[in-house]
Scaffold this motif. Structure first.
Motif, PDB file in Angstrom:
ATOM      1  N   GLY A 154       0.791  -1.218   0.000  1.00 35.63           N
ATOM      2  CA  GLY A 154       0.000   0.000   0.000  1.00 35.63           C
ATOM      3  C   GLY A 154       0.823   1.268   0.000  1.00 35.63           C
ATOM      4  O   GLY A 154       0.464   2.259  -0.648  1.00 35.63           O
ATOM      5  N   PHE A 155       1.977   1.249   0.681  1.00 33.11           N
ATOM      6  CA  PHE A 155       2.778   2.466   0.786  1.00 33.11           C
ATOM      7  C   PHE A 155       3.420   2.858  -0.551  1.00 33.11           C
ATOM      8  O   PHE A 155       3.906   3.982  -0.707  1.00 33.11           O
ATOM      9  N   GLN A 156       3.424   1.952  -1.529  1.00 34.92           N
ATOM     10  CA  GLN A 156       4.034   2.252  -2.828  1.00 34.92           C
ATOM     11  C   GLN A 156       3.013   2.727  -3.864  1.00 34.92           C
ATOM     12  O   GLN A 156       3.395   3.105  -4.965  1.00 34.92           O
ATOM     13  N   ARG A 157       1.734   2.739  -3.511  1.00 32.46           N
ATOM     14  CA  ARG A 157       0.708   3.032  -4.521  1.00 32.46           C
ATOM     15  C   ARG A 157       0.817   4.443  -5.079  1.00 32.46           C
ATOM     16  O   ARG A 157       0.699   4.652  -6.287  1.00 32.46           O
ATOM     17  N   ASP A 158       1.012   5.420  -4.229  1.00 34.67           N
ATOM     18  CA  ASP A 158       1.090   6.794  -4.713  1.00 34.67           C
ATOM     19  C   ASP A 158       2.285   6.988  -5.643  1.00 34.67           C
ATOM     20  O   ASP A 158       2.196   7.686  -6.654  1.00 34.67           O
ATOM     21  N   GLU A 159       3.412   6.351  -5.304  1.00 33.87           N
ATOM     22  CA  GLU A 159       4.589   6.467  -6.161  1.00 33.87           C
ATOM     23  C   GLU A 159       4.345   5.791  -7.505  1.00 33.87           C
ATOM     24  O   GLU A 159       4.720   6.327  -8.562  1.00 33.87           O
ATOM     25  N   SER A 164       3.279   6.062 -13.221  1.00 32.50           N
ATOM     26  CA  SER A 164       2.376   5.570 -14.257  1.00 32.50           C
ATOM     27  C   SER A 164       1.850   6.700 -15.125  1.00 32.50           C
ATOM     28  O   SER A 164       1.743   6.562 -16.349  1.00 32.50           O
ATOM     29  N   THR A 165       1.518   7.825 -14.505  1.00 37.33           N
ATOM     30  CA  THR A 165       0.998   8.970 -15.250  1.00 37.33           C
ATOM     31  C   THR A 165       2.004   9.440 -16.293  1.00 37.33           C
ATOM     32  O   THR A 165       1.635   9.817 -17.410  1.00 37.33           O
ATOM     33  N   SER A 183      12.462   3.904 -15.783  1.00 37.81           N
ATOM     34  CA  SER A 183      13.542   3.246 -15.048  1.00 37.81           C
ATOM     35  C   SER A 183      13.166   3.017 -13.595  1.00 37.81           C
ATOM     36  O   SER A 183      13.416   1.938 -13.034  1.00 37.81           O
ATOM     37  N   SER A 184      12.544   4.021 -12.968  1.00 38.55           N
ATOM     38  CA  SER A 184      12.140   3.892 -11.571  1.00 38.55           C
ATOM     39  C   SER A 184      11.073   2.815 -11.403  1.00 38.55           C
ATOM     40  O   SER A 184      11.112   2.020 -10.457  1.00 38.55           O
ATOM     41  N   MET A 185      10.113   2.773 -12.335  1.00 40.10           N
ATOM     42  CA  MET A 185       9.061   1.781 -12.235  1.00 40.10           C
ATOM     43  C   MET A 185       9.626   0.364 -12.404  1.00 40.10           C
ATOM     44  O   MET A 185       9.261  -0.553 -11.663  1.00 40.10           O
ATOM     45  N   VAL A 186      10.521   0.189 -13.354  1.00 39.26           N
ATOM     46  CA  VAL A 186      11.124  -1.121 -13.570  1.00 39.26           C
ATOM     47  C   VAL A 186      11.903  -1.556 -12.333  1.00 39.26           C
ATOM     48  O   VAL A 186      11.832  -2.721 -11.906  1.00 39.26           O
TER      49      VAL A 186
END
Length: 396
Positions: A154-159, A164-165, A183-186
Motif C-alpha cells: 500500500g505504501f508504494q501506490r502513490d509512487e 504511471s501517469t 527506469s524507476s518503475m522497472v
C-alpha cells in the motif's frame, strides 16, 4: 497536416477535432504532435481490419522516445502481450491467461464493492463543498484494486501512480522524464519480483512467477513487462472510464434519469460510455510488414499505423446517431478494448469496476451534480488516454 485532437484540452474541442480529422476519409497520412509521420485509421471497419491484420505488427521502435531508451529498459518494459507478435504473443497470452482468469476477476466483486463504499464514505465526510470525483473516487478505486490484485504494498501506490501517469503519457513527456519514470518503475517492479520469489503470497504476481505451461514460464523481462503493463493499463484506463462516464451522465440529465429509474441498465450503460467517450484514444502503434490495403488506400510496407478508437466508436456508418449518449443502446460492438489478438485481457475487470463504481455512486448520491456546470473539465494532452484531471461535483 497535424493531428490535433490529442492536444485539445476539452471534450468539445477534442471531438470537434476528431470530426475534422475524419472528414476527408477513414485513412490519412498525417504528422502527429510528436513530429512522427503516421497513417491514422479512423473508420470503424478500417480500424477493425487493421487491428486484425497479420501484416500490421507491433514494433518496439514505435515506443515513445525509443531512440533514447537503453536496450535493457526496452526489454524490461516491452516484452508484454500488447507489444509482441505471434508466436511470442500467443505464448505470453496463454501463460498470463492461466492465472488472470475471468473467475479470478469475478471473485473480486465483494472487495471492489468494499473499496467503493469506503471511498464514498470519505467523500461524504469531506463536508458540504464540492469534491473531486477523480482524486476522491475514480482514481483511488482502480489503483487500489489493481495493486491489491498484483500484490503491491500500500505504501508504494502513490509512487506507482506518479510514475504511471508519466509512462502512459510518454509521447507528451520529455525524453528525460519518460526514461527516468520508466527506469524507476522497472526498478520497483524488479524489487517486488525478488521479494515474491523469496516469499510468495496469495496475489497475481506470485502466480505469474510460478505459472508454467509444460517446461515454459515467463522470463524476468516478460514478468517485469507484464507487471508494468498491468499496473499502468490496469488502472489508468478505468480512471478515465469512470470519470468520463459520470461527466457524460451529468451533462445528459435525461440519460441519468433512466439509470436512476432502472439500475438494470447499468451494464449496458457501461458499454455505451465506452463507446461514447472512449477512455483510450489509440492502440499501441504498429508497423506494416507488407503493403496493406485499408479501405481505398494502400499503406506501404514499413509505415507506422495508428488506429483511432474514439472516431471508430462514433463512426456514423456503424452507429446510429453516434454523437448522442443513449444508455439503452442495444449495439455494444464498440472497439474501446481493441479487437483481434490484442483485445484487452483486462476488459472484464474494467467492466466490473465501472458497473460497481457507477451504480454505487448513483445509489449513494442521487442528487449528484456538477459544481461548475458551465465549464468543461480539462482533458490532459495525451496520445493514449482520453482523461480529465479533475471532475468537481456537489454530492447533494
Amino acid at each position: 497536416m497535424t493531428a490535433s485532437p490529442f492536444t485539445e484540452t476539452t471534450a468539445t474541442a477534442r471531438y470537434r477535432a476528431f470530426d475534422e480529422l475524419s472528414a476527408p476519409g477513414p485513412v490519412q497520412r498525417v504528422t502527429l504532435f510528436t513530429g512522427v509521420p503516421v497513417w491514422l485509421v479512423t473508420g470503424y471497419a478500417e480500424v477493425r481490419q487493421v487491428l486484425s491484420s497479420p501484416d500490421v505488427v507491433k514494433s518496439h521502435t514505435e515506443m515513445p522516445h525509443a531512440d533514447q531508451l537503453p536496450d535493457e529498459l526496452v526489454s524490461a518494459i516491452n516484452r508484454h502481450m500488447l507489444s509482441t507478435n505471434p508466436p511470442d504473443h500467443t505464448r505470453l497470452r496463454r501463460l498470463v491467461s492461466a492465472v488472470f482468469t475471468r473467475r479470478r476477476v469475478a471473485a473480486l466483486e465483494p472487495r471492489i464493492a468494499e473499496i467503493s463504499a469506503g471511498l464514498l464514505d470519505e467523500l461524504e465526510a469531506a463536508g458540504d463543498g464540492p469534491v473531486d470525483l477523480v482524486a476522491g473516487y475514480s482514481y483511488p478505486l482502480p489503483i487500489t484494486v489493481i495493486t491489491e490484485l498484483i500484490g503491491v504494498p500500500g505504501f508504494q501506490r502513490d509512487e506507482f501512480r506518479e510514475l504511471s501517469t508519466i509512462v502512459i503519457n510518454g509521447a507528451a513527456q520529455t525524453a528525460e522524464n519518460y526514461v527516468a519514470a520508466a527506469s524507476s518503475m522497472v526498478a520497483m517492479v524488479r524489487q517486488m519480483i525478488e521479494q515474491k520469489r523469496a516469499a510468495p503470497t496469495d496475489d497475481l504476481l506470485s502466480d505469474l512467477i510460478a505459472v508454467r505451461d509444460g517446461g515454459d514460464r515467463l522470463t524476468d523481462d516478460e514478468l517485469t513487462s507484464m507487471v508494468v503493463l498491468l499496473l499502468v493499463a490496469g488502472h489508468e484506463t478505468t480512471v478515465s472510464l469512470i470519470a468520463n462516464a459520470m461527466y457524460a451522465l451529468l451533462i445528459h440529465p435525461a440519460q441519468l434519469a433512466k439509470l436512476q429509474a432502472d439500475r438494470d441498465l447499468v451494464p449496458a450503460a457501461v458499454e455505451e460510455f465506452l463507446r461514447y467517450d472512449s477512455p483510450v484514444m489509440v492502440t499501441i502503434p504498429a508497423k506494416t510488414s507488407a503493403p496493406v490495403q485499408v479501405g481505398e488506400v494502400i499503406i506501404p510496407a514499413g509505415e507506422v499505423v495508428v488506429p483511432v478508437l474514439p472516431t471508430a466508436n462514433r463512426d456514423p456508418d456503424r452507429f446510429e446517431s453516434p454523437a448522442e449518449l443513449d444508455v439503452t443502446r442495444k449495439d455494444s460492438s464498440h472497439l474501446a478494448f481493441g479487437h483481434g489478438i490484442h483485445h484487452c485481457l483486462g476488459a472484464p475487470l474494467a467492466r466490473l469496476e465501472a458497473r460497481i463504481a457507477i451504480g454505487h455512486l448513483l445509489d449513494r448520491f442521487p442528487e449528484l451534480r456538477l459544481a461548475e456546470p458551465d465549464e468543461e473539465p480539462a482533458r490532459f494532452p495525451s496520445l493514449l488516454i482520453n482523461g480529465m484531471g479533475a471532475l468537481r461535483v456537489y454530492l447533494d
